[in-house]
Design a protein around this motif. Structure first.
Motif: not given
Length: 398
Positions: A196-201, A274-277, A292-296, A300-304
């Motif tokens: 998955l192409v996610a942003a860095p931590p 956003f990713a930091s938030l 957005t799913v990659c960022d979530v 590792g946060c809860r997600s709806l």
């Protein structure tokens, strides 16, 4: 030593997901010392395609509606044949100017069928070039279902006749291409998975919110925006809410929303952090777009998740339900999205267990660059290209 030249085409229509994912891949190519040209064809978005790339901007088009039924310019006027010819000639000139070793076409022919008027001439030019560049298609892990007869067969025919590589930006432990493309076994080109192409931590959040609602690019998802405003207004629990409407929401609509904000609800068009938030949020509420799913997943946060389903779209629903099955998200279907339904789903999600740790590969950008370099070297030898002469490399004393 001459650097490999990569030519990347991306067209975003409603959201900015395609552009964001392609920009991350382009950035990884730059880091891997490729010379990168990115051609974009949608509405300009600040910060994309990013630093270090040569950027070519075609006259922008967007989708006429959420069903992707037609193309319009930024003033909402349907584009005509002269406009299409103008864009096609610009794209071909950009290709000739770049003289790439590798061409990466985002989505097509698995998607972006509306852009055939310029992509088919580009592919013809690639096939007529000597030495011919490697041609790859770059697709997300879950594809939109095609219901019209013959569309999947047309896609396979184009891939098999013209493309050398299918890069699937996903983790095969989560989803393989055959899950959403029934004729995957008929593809003769190499199919490879990048992760998955996610942003860095991201660094720790500078602000903390109980409920962080994001609507991607903002061109779709107005129901989520209006339901969030109403749910926040009716809440009596002292929560801190944040709503990020997306940069593509029309300014007059954003201004009206901002005027209607209730205390406790912060509203923004866009947040670069956003990713930091997400790392400091008790709950993320969003559609189920790829980025957005990659960022979530990274946070590792809860997600709806409220998957976008207008116009027969299936991709986000499939992704959301698969994540729910893994215990990584809860899902509220778009048909059930009301202020009351959203408030109830948020309350239930906040008391749900913290998502379990996952092992999904989120390093797809870096791996994409590695794959392209490796595949180009082996492919060029297979095709009979003299790699060393083409790139002014010494013969190691031979």
């Amino acid at each position: 030593m001459k650097r490999l030249r990569a030519f990347l085409y991306v067209q975003h229509l409603l959201g900015i997901g395609h552009l964001a994912r392609s920009s991350r891949v382009a950035s990884a190519l730059v880091d891997d010392e490729f010379d990168v040209t990115v051609v974009t064809g949608g509405a300009p978005v600040a910060g994309f395609p990013g630093l270090g790339v040569k950027s070519v901007t075609l006259p922008p088009v967007t989708s006429g509606d959420e069903g992707f039924s037609g193309l319009v310019d930024l003033q909402g006027k349907p584009i005509d044949d002269d406009f299409k010819k103008w864009r096609s000639e610009m794209l071909l000139q950009a290709f000739r100017d770049c003289r790439p070793d590798i061409v990466i076409v985002e989505a097509f022919p698995f998607g972006r069928r509306q852009m055939r008027f310029e992509l088919l001439p580009l592919i013809e030019a690639i096939d007529a070039t000597s030495p011919r560049p490697l041609l790859a298609t770059s697709v997300r892990d879950i594809l939109q279902e095609r219901v019209k007869p013959g569309r999947n067969e047309e896609t396979v025919d184009l891939v098999n006749r013209h493309f050398d590589l299918v890069m699937v930006h996903g983790d095969p432990a989560f989803a393989t291409i055959d899950k959403s493309f029934p004729l995957a076994r008929a593809i003769r080109a190499e199919v490879t998975y990048t992760g998955l192409v996610a942003a860095p931590p991201s660094p720790a959040a500078s602000e903390r919110f109980d409920v962080l609602v994001s609507v991607g690019g903002g061109a779709a998802g107005k129901s989520l925006v209006s339901s969030t405003i109403a749910a926040a207004r009716n809440a009596n629990n002292g929560w801190k809410w944040c709503l990020i409407t997306g940069p593509n929401l029309p300014k007059d609509e954003f201004d009206a929303i901002a005027r209607d904000a209730t205390p406790g609800l912060s509203i923004f068009r866009f947040r670069e952090d956003f990713a930091s938030l997400l790392t400091g949020a008790r709950l993320s509420v969003s559609q189920a777009g790829y980025n957005t799913v990659c960022d979530v997943l990274r946070a590792g946060c809860r997600s709806l998740l409220v998957p976008f389903a207008a116009g027969g779209e299936t991709e986000q629903t499939v992704r959301a339900l698969m994540l729910e099955e893994l215990g990584l998200a809860t899902v509220l279907m778009e048909n059930d999205l009301t202020p009351e339904g959203l408030a109830q789903a948020i309350e239930q999600a906040l008391v749900a267990p913290t998502p379990s740790a996952h092992r999904l590969d989120l390093e797809g950008a870096r791996r994409s660059a590695q794959i392209l370099r490796e595949r180009y070297r082996t492919w060029s030898l297979k095709m009979g290209h003299d790699f060393r002469k083409a790139h002014n490399q010494p013969d190691d004393g031979a």
